[in-house]
Design a protein around this motif. Structure first.
Motif, PDB file in Angstrom:
ATOM      1  N   GLY A  82      23.664   1.605  13.128  1.00  0.00           N
ATOM      2  CA  GLY A  82      22.756   2.685  13.468  1.00  0.00           C
ATOM      3  C   GLY A  82      23.400   4.051  13.470  1.00  0.00           C
ATOM      4  O   GLY A  82      22.735   5.052  13.768  1.00  0.00           O
ATOM      5  N   LEU A  83      24.700   4.135  13.113  1.00  0.00           N
ATOM      6  CA  LEU A  83      25.376   5.435  13.114  1.00  0.00           C
ATOM      7  C   LEU A  83      24.956   6.285  11.922  1.00  0.00           C
ATOM      8  O   LEU A  83      24.919   7.509  12.008  1.00  0.00           O
ATOM      9  CB  LEU A  83      26.898   5.230  13.117  1.00  0.00           C
ATOM     10  N   ASP A  84      24.688   5.648  10.808  1.00  0.00           N
ATOM     11  CA  ASP A  84      24.224   6.356   9.619  1.00  0.00           C
ATOM     12  C   ASP A  84      22.742   6.095   9.427  1.00  0.00           C
ATOM     13  O   ASP A  84      22.143   5.243  10.085  1.00  0.00           O
ATOM     14  CB  ASP A  84      25.009   5.896   8.382  1.00  0.00           C
ATOM     15  N   ARG A  85      22.149   6.830   8.504  1.00  0.00           N
ATOM     16  CA  ARG A  85      20.732   6.656   8.205  1.00  0.00           C
ATOM     17  C   ARG A  85      20.569   6.323   6.738  1.00  0.00           C
ATOM     18  O   ARG A  85      21.411   6.636   5.897  1.00  0.00           O
ATOM     19  CB  ARG A  85      19.931   7.919   8.560  1.00  0.00           C
ATOM     20  N   GLU A  86      19.447   5.651   6.435  1.00  0.00           N
ATOM     21  CA  GLU A  86      19.141   5.289   5.060  1.00  0.00           C
ATOM     22  C   GLU A  86      17.703   5.637   4.741  1.00  0.00           C
ATOM     23  O   GLU A  86      16.849   5.681   5.625  1.00  0.00           O
ATOM     24  CB  GLU A  86      19.379   3.794   4.828  1.00  0.00           C
ATOM     25  N   GLN A  87      17.453   5.894   3.478  1.00  0.00           N
ATOM     26  CA  GLN A  87      16.101   6.193   3.000  1.00  0.00           C
ATOM     27  C   GLN A  87      15.629   5.019   2.156  1.00  0.00           C
ATOM     28  O   GLN A  87      16.312   4.618   1.208  1.00  0.00           O
ATOM     29  CB  GLN A  87      16.094   7.484   2.177  1.00  0.00           C
ATOM     30  N   ARG A  88      14.493   4.467   2.509  1.00  0.00           N
ATOM     31  CA  ARG A  88      13.955   3.323   1.785  1.00  0.00           C
ATOM     32  C   ARG A  88      12.605   3.670   1.196  1.00  0.00           C
ATOM     33  O   ARG A  88      11.814   4.409   1.792  1.00  0.00           O
ATOM     34  CB  ARG A  88      13.805   2.113   2.708  1.00  0.00           C
ATOM     35  N   VAL A  89      12.344   3.133   0.035  1.00  0.00           N
ATOM     36  CA  VAL A  89      11.039   3.273  -0.611  1.00  0.00           C
ATOM     37  C   VAL A  89      10.462   1.875  -0.780  1.00  0.00           C
ATOM     38  O   VAL A  89      11.153   0.954  -1.238  1.00  0.00           O
ATOM     39  CB  VAL A  89      11.140   3.991  -1.963  1.00  0.00           C
ATOM     40  N   GLN A  90       9.224   1.724  -0.412  1.00  0.00           N
ATOM     41  CA  GLN A  90       8.578   0.412  -0.443  1.00  0.00           C
ATOM     42  C   GLN A  90       7.222   0.545  -1.115  1.00  0.00           C
ATOM     43  O   GLN A  90       6.497   1.521  -0.903  1.00  0.00           O
ATOM     44  CB  GLN A  90       8.423  -0.109   0.988  1.00  0.00           C
ATOM     45  N   VAL A  91       6.895  -0.436  -1.931  1.00  0.00           N
ATOM     46  CA  VAL A  91       5.610  -0.458  -2.628  1.00  0.00           C
ATOM     47  C   VAL A  91       4.930  -1.777  -2.318  1.00  0.00           C
ATOM     48  O   VAL A  91       5.563  -2.841  -2.299  1.00  0.00           O
ATOM     49  CB  VAL A  91       5.794  -0.297  -4.149  1.00  0.00           C
ATOM     50  N   GLY A  92       3.650  -1.735  -2.039  1.00  0.00           N
ATOM     51  CA  GLY A  92       2.880  -2.939  -1.760  1.00  0.00           C
ATOM     52  C   GLY A  92       1.404  -2.648  -1.900  1.00  0.00           C
ATOM     53  O   GLY A  92       1.010  -1.619  -2.476  1.00  0.00           O
ATOM     54  N   GLY A  93       0.596  -3.520  -1.372  1.00  0.00           N
ATOM     55  CA  GLY A  93      -0.829  -3.263  -1.464  1.00  0.00           C
ATOM     56  C   GLY A  93      -1.680  -4.395  -0.939  1.00  0.00           C
ATOM     57  O   GLY A  93      -1.193  -5.495  -0.668  1.00  0.00           O
ATOM     58  N   ASP A  94      -2.947  -4.077  -0.775  1.00  0.00           N
ATOM     59  CA  ASP A  94      -3.951  -5.038  -0.333  1.00  0.00           C
ATOM     60  C   ASP A  94      -5.024  -5.171  -1.396  1.00  0.00           C
ATOM     61  O   ASP A  94      -5.320  -4.215  -2.129  1.00  0.00           O
ATOM     62  CB  ASP A  94      -4.597  -4.584   0.981  1.00  0.00           C
ATOM     63  N   LEU A  95      -5.615  -6.344  -1.450  1.00  0.00           N
ATOM     64  CA  LEU A  95      -6.652  -6.630  -2.443  1.00  0.00           C
ATOM     65  C   LEU A  95      -7.801  -7.341  -1.770  1.00  0.00           C
ATOM     66  O   LEU A  95      -7.584  -8.226  -0.920  1.00  0.00           O
ATOM     67  CB  LEU A  95      -6.069  -7.482  -3.571  1.00  0.00           C
ATOM     68  N   LYS A  96      -9.017  -6.950  -2.131  1.00  0.00           N
ATOM     69  CA  LYS A  96     -10.225  -7.669  -1.740  1.00  0.00           C
ATOM     70  C   LYS A  96     -11.009  -7.989  -2.997  1.00  0.00           C
ATOM     71  O   LYS A  96     -11.297  -7.097  -3.800  1.00  0.00           O
ATOM     72  CB  LYS A  96     -11.095  -6.834  -0.800  1.00  0.00           C
ATOM     73  N   TYR A  97     -11.338  -9.262  -3.151  1.00  0.00           N
ATOM     74  CA  TYR A  97     -12.081  -9.680  -4.329  1.00  0.00           C
ATOM     75  C   TYR A  97     -13.264 -10.534  -3.893  1.00  0.00           C
ATOM     76  O   TYR A  97     -13.092 -11.531  -3.182  1.00  0.00           O
ATOM     77  CB  TYR A  97     -11.182 -10.471  -5.278  1.00  0.00           C
ATOM     78  N   ALA A  98     -14.459 -10.124  -4.278  1.00  0.00           N
ATOM     79  CA  ALA A  98     -15.665 -10.875  -3.950  1.00  0.00           C
ATOM     80  C   ALA A  98     -15.817 -12.013  -4.951  1.00  0.00           C
ATOM     81  O   ALA A  98     -16.339 -11.830  -6.060  1.00  0.00           O
ATOM     82  CB  ALA A  98     -16.889  -9.974  -3.972  1.00  0.00           C
ATOM     83  N   VAL A  99     -15.301 -13.167  -4.588  1.00  0.00           N
ATOM     84  CA  VAL A  99     -15.438 -14.339  -5.448  1.00  0.00           C
ATOM     85  C   VAL A  99     -16.913 -14.627  -5.693  1.00  0.00           C
ATOM     86  O   VAL A  99     -17.338 -14.935  -6.800  1.00  0.00           O
ATOM     87  CB  VAL A  99     -14.737 -15.549  -4.800  1.00  0.00           C
ATOM     88  N   LYS A 100     -17.689 -14.507  -4.635  1.00  0.00           N
ATOM     89  CA  LYS A 100     -19.142 -14.530  -4.651  1.00  0.00           C
ATOM     90  C   LYS A 100     -19.598 -13.446  -3.691  1.00  0.00           C
ATOM     91  O   LYS A 100     -18.807 -12.947  -2.892  1.00  0.00           O
ATOM     92  CB  LYS A 100     -19.684 -15.900  -4.204  1.00  0.00           C
ATOM     93  N   PRO A 101     -20.871 -13.030  -3.731  1.00  0.00           N
ATOM     94  CA  PRO A 101     -21.296 -12.010  -2.772  1.00  0.00           C
ATOM     95  C   PRO A 101     -21.079 -12.393  -1.314  1.00  0.00           C
ATOM     96  O   PRO A 101     -21.026 -11.525  -0.451  1.00  0.00           O
ATOM     97  CB  PRO A 101     -22.793 -11.849  -3.087  1.00  0.00           C
ATOM     98  N   ASN A 102     -20.922 -13.690  -1.046  1.00  0.00           N
ATOM     99  CA  ASN A 102     -20.723 -14.127   0.332  1.00  0.00           C
ATOM    100  C   ASN A 102     -19.346 -14.749   0.572  1.00  0.00           C
ATOM    101  O   ASN A 102     -19.107 -15.324   1.617  1.00  0.00           O
ATOM    102  CB  ASN A 102     -21.812 -15.131   0.730  1.00  0.00           C
ATOM    103  N   ILE A 103     -18.431 -14.633  -0.385  1.00  0.00           N
ATOM    104  CA  ILE A 103     -17.082 -15.181  -0.248  1.00  0.00           C
ATOM    105  C   ILE A 103     -16.088 -14.112  -0.695  1.00  0.00           C
ATOM    106  O   ILE A 103     -16.204 -13.566  -1.795  1.00  0.00           O
ATOM    107  CB  ILE A 103     -16.877 -16.456  -1.085  1.00  0.00           C
ATOM    108  N   THR A 104     -15.102 -13.817   0.158  1.00  0.00           N
ATOM    109  CA  THR A 104     -14.161 -12.742  -0.105  1.00  0.00           C
ATOM    110  C   THR A 104     -12.734 -13.251  -0.047  1.00  0.00           C
ATOM    111  O   THR A 104     -12.363 -13.993   0.875  1.00  0.00           O
ATOM    112  CB  THR A 104     -14.331 -11.605   0.919  1.00  0.00           C
TER     113      THR A 104
END
Length: 876
Positions: free
Chosen positions: A278-300
């Protein structure tokens, strides 16, 4: 071992059959058993039937501005048959309300006019999304499955602040982490205020057909009168929420909704470098995401890749001196949203209030801190990274709901490649079927965990852990029976299973029960059963009686949460309610409770009676009073000796109370207190929790709460030590003081942009004295249960414990979170986050005041993290 999966099924199968046949039993006593809901009439608000309103088709979408100047609002029928639900059921409303409904191929539109004879008294506070408890409100409630069990809630206040949630179980659950993409605009004028909603059909779930009917209701909350005005009338004397909705008819030609929503994010984070301590610091870059897909109008399908939870508020600090794990509620959006689908509680009765968190599935297990902390070094992360997770949820027109979840977490190792957390896969499945118009249901829950254990982890962790649950309920009029049956199975090496048998949830090594340790076992299985009978409706009285039984081998802590196995439970609850205002109060509840816990071997662990009162006075202040009295002879079989013999207990007495001021005021506050007297008057616990909240303006509010407690415990467990004379179960006198402060500050720039501040210092310190060895744990005289040996020294594993100088502790912790959140376009968000943590501890209480301890805590070196996260919502 005698704890097996086959112990209670005969009883449970009979009970579940009885639940499913409950209507027939009532019919035999002269109560009609019809399971059909009444037909919906075509006339809005028709008395004695399901109220109905027809939606009007429009080819020209209205402008969402809170005004009714669009052509469709001139032709759509107006509905104004509102009634008062609270405080007086079915009374004339204090103000007039009306609404109109329209739709096109893609959206549902609702215009609500809330008339007010004193528009200057409308309470409109600007706050962050999903936080509007002190404002006037308008609710649009939609049961798009039309199953009378579920619902989508869209709420707005006069300042335009939005709240949305998913309702389940006919009102038994509410998921307010769900955030839909919808529009609303409000206006305050000389006649009152208005709200104009645009709700995309893509945000609802339904079984598509040529012509559809939704469950539908509109509510108005008139805050200065603490009144709810509803269409149709919601009767508080009846059970159920969605089952009391009216109907929205005439929905024809609705287009198929957009099927795909993707929300990628980019995050940059500045944080301490763990490799440097914890004496030094670091810079991190992270990429991710969320997905929603309507398999059917009543199923997600919901999926997340490399999810980030950096903007989530830290858990509250606690110092746990018991044998049992501390439960923390889930706060991470991916797991909170839709969590009701996977809800399968254990030991969940009204008396217990289901607050223990015990369940077959506990999502905090996924991504937890590495399990094998003794391998940790400077590079060890605080949490296990989730590589990916997905869940499939939906509901069919026949009343069947489904939920499937799968998540994988990475292997965590130290610099020496010793495993702290193996690669692990978590899976959960839930299926539930409603019938009889939502008055009955039955379902199943399955969970499975598989770990890639190796030489470092297999002596400590299960290779596999599985559970199954079956539940059913049946409601007839005001009465309901329900029950559940659960089974568990874990496997691993002999060392891992032996550790499970010796864990606090089981304590097979206890010398005075019938559970024997099996050092050769490579698996463990068990079962749990719960049965309830309740009166769930009625204007004045309701009750519930329930029985639960968990076998000694029942173990679900790999994916679920369980404090105690080998336990039987009997609970009884009765309540009387007076909800009609009079000259003294607005409403009054009086509860009577009796409960009993005992082991499968018949040893009584707890037996108590409780009564409590809750009343809202006419000045809108709340007063709460209650107390619990222990009854008869009980024994502490788990927490006291931590695997030793059961210790005889003295009956305890625990009064409590609280006051909450009028929440409509600019300055509000209150306090709670708890007191416990035990060990024949030798032990005392007292806590008080005052708080104050100030609304500095319509958009700026702050709250400060204080938690202070004193704990003078004459029989605090000190340790178990083994020497040539055998195992010594030792206890000490503990003098403990705890102080916790929580400061929250919210500033809302607009309904889509807000700044939240959370700061919480915590100090708990104590001193041990008079260490005593357990002599006769079941002696009639309290003092004869222990023996004091001032010169005794216990030696175990090469360590020497001097009981004449037991020492103490001073634990200090601090968490701070500052979050700026801006929804710069619907579904797309910018987060700016600063989080800080610091802590220190000592082996003695010390002689400083709390003020000096706080000064030392704030002067401690902090660990600061800064992050910027941007997400963008795509749909097609």
């Amino acid at each position: 071992m005698k704890a097996t999966l086959s112990e209670p099924p005969r009883l449970v199968i009979v009970a579940l059959v009885a639940i499913l046949s409950f209507p027939a039993a009532l019919s035999a006593q002269g109560v009609p058993a019809s399971t059909n809901l009444p037909p919906a009439p075509a006339i809005a608000g028709m008395a004695g039937s399901v109220a109905s309103v027809a939606a009007t088709r429009t080819e020209t979408p209205p402008v969402i501005d809170g005004l009714d100047e669009d052509a469709i609002w001139q032709t759509a029928p107006r509905v104004d048959a509102f009634r008062e639900a609270r405080p007086t059921e079915d009374a004339d409303p204090k103000q007039r309300t009306e609404f109109r409904v329209a739709y096109d191929a893609h959206n549902l539109y609702v215009f609500v006019r809330a008339f007010d004879s004193h528009p200057d008294s409308i309470i409109q506070l600007l706050s962050r999304r999903d936080d509007m408890t002190s404002s006037d409100q308008i609710f649009v409630l939609i049961d798009s499955y039309h199953d009378r069990r579920t619902g989508f809630e869209f709420v707005v206040n006069p300042a335009g602040v939005k709240f949305d949630a998913l309702a389940s179980g006919d009102g038994d659950g509410e998921d307010d982490a769900w955030d839909a993409i919808w529009d609303v605009a409000t206006q305050v004028d000389a006649e009152g205020w208005t709200a104009e909603f645009r709700i995309p059909f893509s945000q609802l779930r339904y079984a598509p057909s040529e012509e559809m009917t939704f469950g539908f209701s509109v509510w108005r909350r008139l805050q200065r009168h603490t009144a709810d005005l509803t269409w149709p009338l919601h009767r508080t004397s009846k059970s159920g929420f969605s089952s009391q909705f009216g109907e929205l008819t005439g929905l024809r030609g609705v287009a198929k909704p957009e099927r795909l929503e993707v929300t990628p994010y980019v995050l940059t984070q500045n944080q301490p470098d763990v490799a440097s301590g914890g004496l030094d610091r670091e810079q991190r870059v992270q990429v991710g995401g969320d997905l929603k897909y309507a398999v059917k109008p009543n199923i997600t399908l919901n999926a997340t890749i490399n999810p980030d939870f950096g903007q989530v508020e830290a858990d509250p600090s606690q110092l746990n001196l018991s044998a049992f794990e501390t439960f923390f509620s889930e706060r991470r959006p991916f797991f909170v949203e839709g969590s009701n689908v996977f809800d399968f509680r254990i030991n969940c009765f009204i008396v217990v209030d289901c607050q223990t968190g015990e369940a077959l599935f506990y999502s905090r297990r996924i991504g937890r801190s590495p399990s094998l902390g003794f391998y940790a070094d400077a590079t060890t992360p605080h949490a296990t990274r989730i590589l990916g997770a997905a869940k499939l949820t939906g509901r069919f027109q026949n009343g069947t709901s489904i939920g499937f979840l799968n998540a994988t977490t990475e292997r965590i190792a130290n610099d020496a490649d010793q495993t702290l957390e193996p690669l692990t896969n978590y899976a959960a499945a839930r299926v539930n079927r409603d019938y009889a118009g939502g008055n009955g249901s039955f379902g199943v829950m399955l969970t499975g965990l598989n770990r890639s254990v190796d030489q470092w982890s297999k002596p400590y962790l299960h290779a596999g852990a599985y559970s199954a649950g079956l539940d059913a309920r049946r409601r007839k009029g005001r009465y309901e029976v329900s029950g559940s049956l659960m089974g568990s199975y874990v496997n691993g090496t002999r060392e891992a299973i032996l550790r499970t048998q010796q864990a606090p949830a089981h304590f097979f090594q206890r010398p005075d029960d019938g559970n024997a340790l099996d050092s050769n076992a490579t698996s463990l299985r068990g079962s749990s059963v719960e049965l309830r009978f309740a009166k769930v409706g009625g204007l004045h009285t309701r009750f519930e009686t329930g029985y639960g039984r968990r076998s000694a081998g029942f173990e679900v802590n790999d994916m679920g949460f369980l404090r105690r196995a080998d336990q039987q439970t009997w609970t009884n609850w009765w309540t009387a309610r007076w909800n009609k205002p009079n000259k003294v109060f607005q409403r009054l509840n009086w509860n009577l409770n009796y409960w009993m816990y005992w082991t499968l071997g018949g040893l009584t662990e707890e037996r108590a009676f409780n009564t409590n009162f809750h009343t809202q006075l006419n000045n809108r202040w709340w007063v709460h009073l209650g107390g619990t009295q222990g009854i008869g002879q009980t024994y502490c079989a788990r927490n006291c000796t931590r695997g030793g013999p059961a210790l005889k207990l003295e009956p305890s007495f625990s009064p409590w109370g609280g006051i909450d001021s009028d929440g409509r005021k600019r300055i509000t506050g209150g306090f709670w207190f708890n007191y416990n007297r035990g060990d024949g008057g030798r032990s005392h616990y007292f806590s008080t929790s005052p708080y104050m909240a100030v609304k500095l303006s319509s958009q700026f509010n702050t709250q400060l709460s204080v938690d202070y407690s004193t704990n003078d415990d004459d029989s605090q467990w000190w340790g178990n030590f083994t020497d040539a004379g055998g195992t010594h179960y030792t206890f000490a006198d503990l003098q403990q003081r705890t102080l916790g402060l929580t400061w929250r500050l919210d500033y809302t720039f607009s309904p889509s942009a807000s700044l939240q501040w959370y700061a919480s210092p915590f100090i708990s310190k104590g001193t041990y004295g008079r260490v005593r060895d357990l002599a006769d744990p079941r002696a009639s005289n309290y003092d004869d249960r222990f023996v004091t040996s001032p010169d005794s020294i216990f030696t175990t594993a090469g360590d020497t414990v001097v009981t004449t100088s037991p020492g103490g502790f001073n634990f200090q912790d601090f968490h701070l979170n500052a979050v700026f959140r801006w929804e710069y376009r619907p579904g797309s968000t910018l987060f700016l986050v600063w989080s800080q943590g610091k802590g220190r501890s000592a082996g003695a209480e010390g002689n400083q005041t709390f003020g000096n301890d706080l000064g030392d805590l704030f002067n401690t070196r902090a660990e600061d993290r800064f992050l910027v996260k941007v997400s963008y919502w795509f749909n097609r």
